[in-house]
Design an enzyme around this catalytic site. Sequence first.
Site, PDB file in Angstrom:
ATOM      1  N   ASP A  81       0.836  -1.204   0.000  1.00  0.00           N
ATOM      2  CA  ASP A  81       0.000   0.000   0.000  1.00  0.00           C
ATOM      3  C   ASP A  81       0.875   1.259   0.000  1.00  0.00           C
ATOM      4  OD1 ASP A  81      -2.470   1.288   0.112  1.00  0.00           O
ATOM      5  OD2 ASP A  81      -2.578   1.245   2.298  1.00  0.00           O
ATOM      6  N   HIS A  82       0.393   2.331  -0.585  1.00  0.00           N
ATOM      7  CA  HIS A  82       1.002   3.684  -0.514  1.00  0.00           C
ATOM      8  C   HIS A  82       2.507   3.726  -0.336  1.00  0.00           C
ATOM      9  CE1 HIS A  82      -2.580   6.129  -0.425  1.00  0.00           C
ATOM     10  NE2 HIS A  82      -3.134   5.233   0.368  1.00  0.00           N
ATOM     11  N   HIS A 207      -9.994   4.619  -1.431  1.00  0.00           N
ATOM     12  CA  HIS A 207      -9.202   4.658  -0.200  1.00  0.00           C
ATOM     13  C   HIS A 207     -10.045   5.252   0.917  1.00  0.00           C
ATOM     14  CE1 HIS A 207      -4.973   3.743  -1.498  1.00  0.00           C
ATOM     15  NE2 HIS A 207      -5.642   3.686  -2.638  1.00  0.00           N
ATOM     16  N   GLY A 208      -9.552   5.094   2.151  1.00  0.00           N
ATOM     17  CA  GLY A 208     -10.231   5.729   3.284  1.00  0.00           C
ATOM     18  C   GLY A 208     -11.566   5.100   3.609  1.00  0.00           C
ATOM     19  N   THR A 232      -7.798   1.587   9.216  1.00  0.00           N
ATOM     20  CA  THR A 232      -8.001   2.027  10.604  1.00  0.00           C
ATOM     21  C   THR A 232      -8.949   1.090  11.356  1.00  0.00           C
ATOM     22  OG1 THR A 232      -7.612   4.286   9.856  1.00  0.00           O
ATOM     23  CG2 THR A 232      -8.635   4.044  12.016  1.00  0.00           C
TER      24      THR A 232
HETATM   25  P1  13P Z   1      -8.694   3.877   6.366  1.00  0.00           P
HETATM   26  O1  13P Z   1      -7.615   3.849   7.378  1.00  0.00           O
HETATM   27  O2  13P Z   1      -9.523   5.104   6.418  1.00  0.00           O
HETATM   28  O3  13P Z   1      -9.524   2.634   6.389  1.00  0.00           O
HETATM   29  O4  13P Z   1      -7.999   3.939   4.912  1.00  0.00           O
HETATM   30  C1  13P Z   1      -7.368   2.818   4.417  1.00  0.00           C
HETATM   31  C2  13P Z   1      -6.637   3.105   3.164  1.00  0.00           C
HETATM   32  O5  13P Z   1      -7.114   3.746   2.270  1.00  0.00           O
HETATM   33  C3  13P Z   1      -5.298   2.519   3.051  1.00  0.00           C
HETATM   34  O6  13P Z   1      -4.663   2.863   1.866  1.00  0.00           O
END
Ligand code: 13P
Length: 283
Positions: A81-82, A207-208, A232
Amino acid sequence: MYVDMGQLLARAVAGGYAVGAFNIVNDLTAAAAIRAAEELRSPIILQTSVSTVKEIGAEHLIVLLSDLAKRATVPVAVHLDHCTDPALVRRCMDLGWSSVMIDRSKASFEENIRTTREIVQEAQQKGVTVEGELGSIVGVEDDIVVSSGEEGLATPQGAEEFVRRTGVGAFAPAIGTAHGLYTGTPNVRFDLFDQIKRRVACPLVVHGGTGLSEGVFRRLVAAGAAKINISTAIKIAYCEGMAEYTAAHTGENNPLRMDRFVAERVKACVGEHIHIFGSDQKA
Ligand code: 13P
């Protein structure tokens, strides 16, 4: 079975569901996520944040995850990821990650395209899928911090050009979602997501995911989201599970029983998301 993320996303697009990509932090969370997927007969993506890779060590982490994936009775992809550092992306590709995200979204449009394109070209020779990002997703993910007001949403024209020029296999446009916990109601730009979807053939990533409502998830899946990231919520399930267990069992000092309890919490969290994303019974 350990599969390439590209295959999973192609099937998700064809089947009208999204595959959950869960940021696991160790063997316990990875095994719990896989168990949830197995019980629901769902494909799953295990995602590793750069901090997890650094903490555990890339060599050890990939051995651990690919072993769990190979023994799983459902398709499992392992995704980085990222990652803002091309050198680490290359290392993970060489070690056996089947997909990677190169995140140069904080750089200029041209620089983002140039680096992403380079990684895509190398990845193609290795059979690895690459995810790229355009615009900035607000919040904190690992060491990447984007403050509110600094964010730029992706544009449909920019998205089309980015995907065409980079050749990414998965595309994450900033559409108003944020990493971490939402402080208010997120303004998810479904209109923008729709416009991008119409102009871009490659699978779209949201994402998120933590904190989005079931209704928002379902709308995004119906609009064509193929991969939805959850990080998260996994960390919360893990930490709250531990806190709850230790509070209820003071003096027990039995890590294995605590692990079992925490794993159930993580499994339940993953299972809830799989169910909402519609990937159950699709393995
Ligand atoms: P959250 O932490 O908001 O679930 O986001 C996860 C994410 O997009 C990881 O790349």
